[in-house]
Design a protein around this motif. Structure first.
Motif, PDB file in Angstrom:
ATOM      1  N   VAL B  94      -8.622 -10.242 -19.620  1.00 29.81           N
ATOM      2  CA  VAL B  94      -9.065  -8.852 -19.768  1.00 29.81           C
ATOM      3  C   VAL B  94     -10.324  -8.864 -20.625  1.00 29.81           C
ATOM      4  CG1 VAL B  94      -8.513  -6.575 -20.687  1.00 29.81           C
ATOM      5  CG2 VAL B  94      -6.755  -7.911 -19.509  1.00 29.81           C
ATOM      6  N   ALA B 122      -8.814  -6.660 -15.673  1.00 24.96           N
ATOM      7  CA  ALA B 122      -9.362  -5.353 -16.022  1.00 24.96           C
ATOM      8  C   ALA B 122     -10.526  -5.522 -16.967  1.00 24.96           C
ATOM      9  CB  ALA B 122      -8.294  -4.487 -16.696  1.00 24.96           C
ATOM     10  N   ILE B 124     -12.321  -3.084 -19.892  1.00 24.22           N
ATOM     11  CA  ILE B 124     -12.126  -1.854 -20.662  1.00 24.22           C
ATOM     12  C   ILE B 124     -13.398  -1.608 -21.464  1.00 24.22           C
ATOM     13  CG2 ILE B 124     -10.733  -0.721 -22.441  1.00 24.22           C
ATOM     14  CD1 ILE B 124      -8.468  -2.749 -21.659  1.00 24.22           C
ATOM     15  N   HIS B 142     -11.552   0.594 -17.068  1.00 18.65           N
ATOM     16  CA  HIS B 142     -10.929   1.686 -17.814  1.00 18.65           C
ATOM     17  C   HIS B 142     -11.857   2.158 -18.917  1.00 18.65           C
ATOM     18  CE1 HIS B 142      -7.205   0.593 -15.814  1.00 18.65           C
ATOM     19  NE2 HIS B 142      -7.397  -0.666 -16.206  1.00 18.65           N
ATOM     20  N   VAL B 144     -12.203   3.957 -22.289  1.00 16.61           N
ATOM     21  CA  VAL B 144     -11.479   4.451 -23.462  1.00 16.61           C
ATOM     22  C   VAL B 144     -12.514   4.844 -24.511  1.00 16.61           C
ATOM     23  CG1 VAL B 144      -9.820   3.927 -25.269  1.00 16.61           C
ATOM     24  CG2 VAL B 144      -9.545   2.901 -22.995  1.00 16.61           C
ATOM     25  N   GLU B 175      -4.519   2.842 -27.017  1.00 18.12           N
ATOM     26  CA  GLU B 175      -4.736   2.911 -25.568  1.00 18.12           C
ATOM     27  C   GLU B 175      -5.245   1.558 -25.039  1.00 18.12           C
ATOM     28  OE1 GLU B 175      -4.119   5.037 -23.365  1.00 18.12           O
ATOM     29  OE2 GLU B 175      -5.463   4.689 -21.672  1.00 18.12           O
ATOM     30  N   VAL B 176      -6.210   0.998 -25.751  1.00 18.28           N
ATOM     31  CA  VAL B 176      -6.729  -0.319 -25.363  1.00 18.28           C
ATOM     32  C   VAL B 176      -5.593  -1.340 -25.337  1.00 18.28           C
ATOM     33  CG1 VAL B 176      -8.191  -2.249 -26.111  1.00 18.28           C
ATOM     34  CG2 VAL B 176      -9.096   0.091 -26.148  1.00 18.28           C
ATOM     35  N   LYS B 178      -2.392  -0.938 -24.943  1.00 17.19           N
ATOM     36  CA  LYS B 178      -1.483  -0.729 -23.814  1.00 17.19           C
ATOM     37  C   LYS B 178      -2.105  -1.291 -22.523  1.00 17.19           C
ATOM     38  CE  LYS B 178      -0.943   3.389 -22.001  1.00 17.19           C
ATOM     39  NZ  LYS B 178      -1.107   3.090 -20.565  1.00 17.19           N
ATOM     40  N   LEU B 179      -3.406  -0.974 -22.339  1.00 14.86           N
ATOM     41  CA  LEU B 179      -4.085  -1.422 -21.116  1.00 14.86           C
ATOM     42  C   LEU B 179      -4.196  -2.941 -21.053  1.00 14.86           C
ATOM     43  CD1 LEU B 179      -6.927   1.263 -20.981  1.00 14.86           C
ATOM     44  CD2 LEU B 179      -5.120   0.941 -19.266  1.00 14.86           C
ATOM     45  N   GLU B 182      -0.378  -4.920 -20.676  1.00 18.33           N
ATOM     46  CA  GLU B 182       0.372  -4.868 -19.424  1.00 18.33           C
ATOM     47  C   GLU B 182       0.011  -6.026 -18.502  1.00 18.33           C
ATOM     48  OE1 GLU B 182      -2.105  -1.619 -16.687  1.00 18.33           O
ATOM     49  OE2 GLU B 182      -0.714  -0.953 -18.247  1.00 18.33           O
ATOM     50  N   HIS B 183      -1.091  -6.723 -18.807  1.00 18.50           N
ATOM     51  CA  HIS B 183      -1.486  -7.873 -17.992  1.00 18.50           C
ATOM     52  C   HIS B 183      -1.074  -9.206 -18.610  1.00 18.50           C
ATOM     53  CE1 HIS B 183      -3.754  -5.236 -15.402  1.00 18.50           C
ATOM     54  NE2 HIS B 183      -4.361  -4.732 -16.451  1.00 18.50           N
TER      55      HIS B 183
END
Lengths: 304, 304, 304, 304
Positions: B94, B122, B124, B142, B144, B175-176, B178-179, B182-183
């Motif tokens: 990520v 992803a 971010i 994403h 943020v 938020e970062v 969490k994003l 999840e990977h």
């Protein structure tokens, strides 16, 4: 480089027509410019130039050129920010050393081979380790012992204070100063001298005292930079050639270089590998200084 | 590198017979060692090794190898200082960015060409600037937003304090997090992210969060390193790829590089020239990390 | 660099007073010189200069400046060895590629970020591999297939002869030429194009066609330089950015760089490591070319 | 590095279990491995290793170790591709020079400072230029004059033919050979010797004669490489330390390095700048050779 040249270095506030003014002055007198470099610093609005002119192309000797160019400089508000040097004057150098000889060996080798055409008037050491090699080159070596630093004395002297050591050290520096200044050198080279010059010597030798610090400044200021570098785990080590100022290891930088290291390198390996960039970085910086290529402006240098 | 391999990395207190123990274990099982590296740190008395073995030469799958090698590791007091990885598991990455795209462009180009065979799950960004290029590569982006730093808030947050900005920032980091998580990524790459990770994220991502700092650390820690470098008048600028720790810009260094600059370079010139070493230094460091070549020991790295 | 400037590049036989003549011309018109560089080549007795002047400091538009400076140039016997360019004219670039995308990715990234402020009019590929990334940047991609080289045909064409392949290749080059020349580009970039330009294209694009060769020329001219380098066991590999001439890989060199390799590096490792210096060396060379910093003299370049 | 060590270097066709076999042999005898490196060349299927073992950790003297390790080597089909050396044996070195002293000065400085702990038995020069500095270090200097090369004689001697000069040269080489071989040196260093060794000396000294060539080989083989480099307009110049073979400048490369130059550098500038990389590249290569870090395989080297 045996052809005689006059070297003009010059700085003034930037404005239109400076190049024209200087180059016309030279052209009108028949001056044959062999090398010319210009730089304008947009941040400070300062203009810099360095010109090499064939001496035989001008109808002036160096004093006459200085007098006439002085008028040009005045008209451009350069104040004292200019010099005219004559390459026929052999540059005088005094070298200060301690025990580590790699920089001294390197400089002497360059002088012996004629690569560095300067007059090394003396080498001064706070140990006698390097006396023999110096004398083998026909150069006088002076031994000026310095009191051994003991931790208590050191912290005292940092406080500006005294103690027995401090007095002896002041005497040693006075002796060094006397030995240096009788040669009126163009450069005083701290070739791994390992002693911190007192502020009055930094002032007296401003713009002429050149140090080689064994790190990529501003990293690892002060003592034992290779130990610091090893502890931090850096992947490159460096060396910095700079003018000495009263602010430790913070003077204007002339040249820097680095060499790659890895996890397999112990502190002694760093010391060994670092020597090669120390000696070469010092030699480059010293050459540029003696060729009047380095113009200091604030804490930065222009190297033409 | 399509041939499947198991990669063993291992560290333990040095003693006689470690290499024999590990290599005999592998040889007895028919293991074909493709690459092997060893290092002993004389200062800490620690032994390190990395071994690449052809997967098809061993009668084990990776879990079996892990179980059996675990016994070897135990017998050598390696505790948790070892890993067995399978190159058939595609590495998940990520990337965190801000507005400056040079590192992201560079990484995406390497992935697109197959040079860097990883799965970028992803990107971010705290700005949307780099959304389009990311999505052109078929990778989710994403956005943020982070509260704009105002000087007062900043000093407050340095104090550990709060204020409106601090609360928003904590929410943004949540938020970062969490994003990212999840990977379950092998690497979280701060590709000029420009936000200082809070201590709890440094802890959660220890050994996986990789930053590129735009200076030759430990010089010029913190904000605007090119401005600092310009002010100091250095003759080389650098970039440092390092693991993120709670101590700003002080984590274990994976790779560094430098590029020469001179008096003619303005700050924007340094920024431009620096980009090239930033992106290349980051790409090298990331590759080594993903190939399990980097072993951290204290604040230093062994890079095999 | 958004401030508009006129860039003068100039070469003539060396003599006294050239700098004065040019700088007085500029000063008399109020020209504010932002950057100036001079060089005299002692071997050929040739003088070179490059001057950047603020456009708003002169009472001329670029055509008027060109006309008036032309008189100065004439009086100094510069013949056609001078140019006056206007930075307000956005430079047009066409890029030729094959399958390897690292140089193209790198250039597109620089353009997208604004670092390289040029107008990439088209990308032409002999394969379609790089069509998507090109179009994602909003740039037209043209696919011009080239006949596959078969050894027999190749040796025939080296003999100046023909055969089926040679005819197809000529047609393909004619198509490339048409696609390129409709943009009247300031630079035609061979970004790992892998096809040898025929002599008539070398002539038509002289001084504008820029190639990146994946070796430190003059070592390893021609095909598969990384294989040659590996066989020779060199400890550094290089990349060379040069102007294309009819003499294969022998045109004037603009820039070169190297990277360290060791015995552990296979040919694919050399290919991978080499990419980083190829793309950066090409980007540097192209920037200098587009900023009118490169003056060609015989087979050598002066890079100001 | 005063701690006594045995150094094993070893090569054999790759197969499973080599590391285990060697490391078990050492471990069974209590051998404490201080440094270990391995390499497998996928192209030739050849395995290489180098091991440093603390001498005091083994119950053998070096002859006993050699005898026992020989059995291991035999069982792995290593034939004569292995050696066991004892760091307590001080390495003997003979240096061949001409007039240029920078490499000799550098080596002598390293020896004098203890950095290079070797026994320089003699320096042999075809001129007397460097006699004084050699003797100042307490090292014997032998002057062996060589006939001046005249172009006709040269082309004759290339033809294998004779002429007056060729006969004198053969006599001079015979004298050099006698002076060298009475010391049975571990290394014969051609420190800018400028004479091409005849094939029989290349054969007699194979793997021990180390040359420094003043170019980045394979560029600029043969005479006057700096002139060649200047003519080609390269942007970096280099130096190559390699083993001497009968094929001029084509022997296995031990180390190379480069330094940046530009259009302002004349041939004398290249010569001057090149000296710094010549001397450092030679010193690095020589150190590695004397530490038994260089394994030759075909025309390539593995440097551990």
């Amino acid at each position: 480089m045996s052809e005689r040249r006059y070297v003009i270095t010059f700085g003034c506030p930037d404005r239109t027509g400076i190049v024209a003014r200087i180059s016309s002055f030279l052209a009108d007198a028949g001056g044959w410019i062999v090398e010319a470099a210009y730089h304008t610093d947009p941040d400070t609005g300062w203009f810099f130039t360095r010109q090499e002119v064939r001496a035989d192309s001008l109808p002036y000797d160096v004093d006459q050129l200085r007098a006439r160019f002085g008028e040009v400089a005045s008209s451009l508000s350069a104040e004292s920010n200019w010099r005219v040097e004559d390459t026929a004057v052999r540059r005088r150098v005094v070298i200060l050393v301690s025990k580590d000889g790699h920089c001294l060996y390197d400089l002497l080798g360059r002088v012996a081979s004629g690569e560095l055409d300067v007059d090394v008037r003396a080498v001064i050491g706070n140990h006698e380790t390097l006396a023999d090699i110096t004398r083998a080159h026909g150069i006088p070596f002076h031994h000026v012992p310095f009191p051994r630093e003991d931790p208590a004395a050191r912290s005292a002297s940092v406080e500006g204070g005294g103690g027995r050591g401090a007095g002896h050290k002041a005497a040693a520096f006075a002796e060094v100063r006397k030995l240096v200044e009788e040669h009126d050198p163009h450069a005083i080279v701290l070739a791994r001298f390992m002693q911190i010059l007192p502020p009055e010597l930094c002032a007296a030798w401003a713009g002429r005292a050149i140090n080689i610090h064994h790190s990529f400044l501003p990293s690892f200021i002060g003592a034992r930079p290779y130990h610091q570098a090893h502890r931090r785990g850096v992947k490159l080590i460096g060396a910095t050639c700079h003018y000495v100022t009263a602010d430790l290891d913070a003077g204007p930088i002339i040249e820097q270089d680095v060499i790659r290291v890895d996890h397999g390198d112990t502190v002694p390996d760093l010391v060994r590998k670092g020597r090669d960039i120390e000696k070469i970085t010092l030699a480059r910086g010293l050459r540029w200084h003696l060729e009047d290529r380095v113009l200091v402006h604030g804490n930065r240098t222009v190297v033409f």
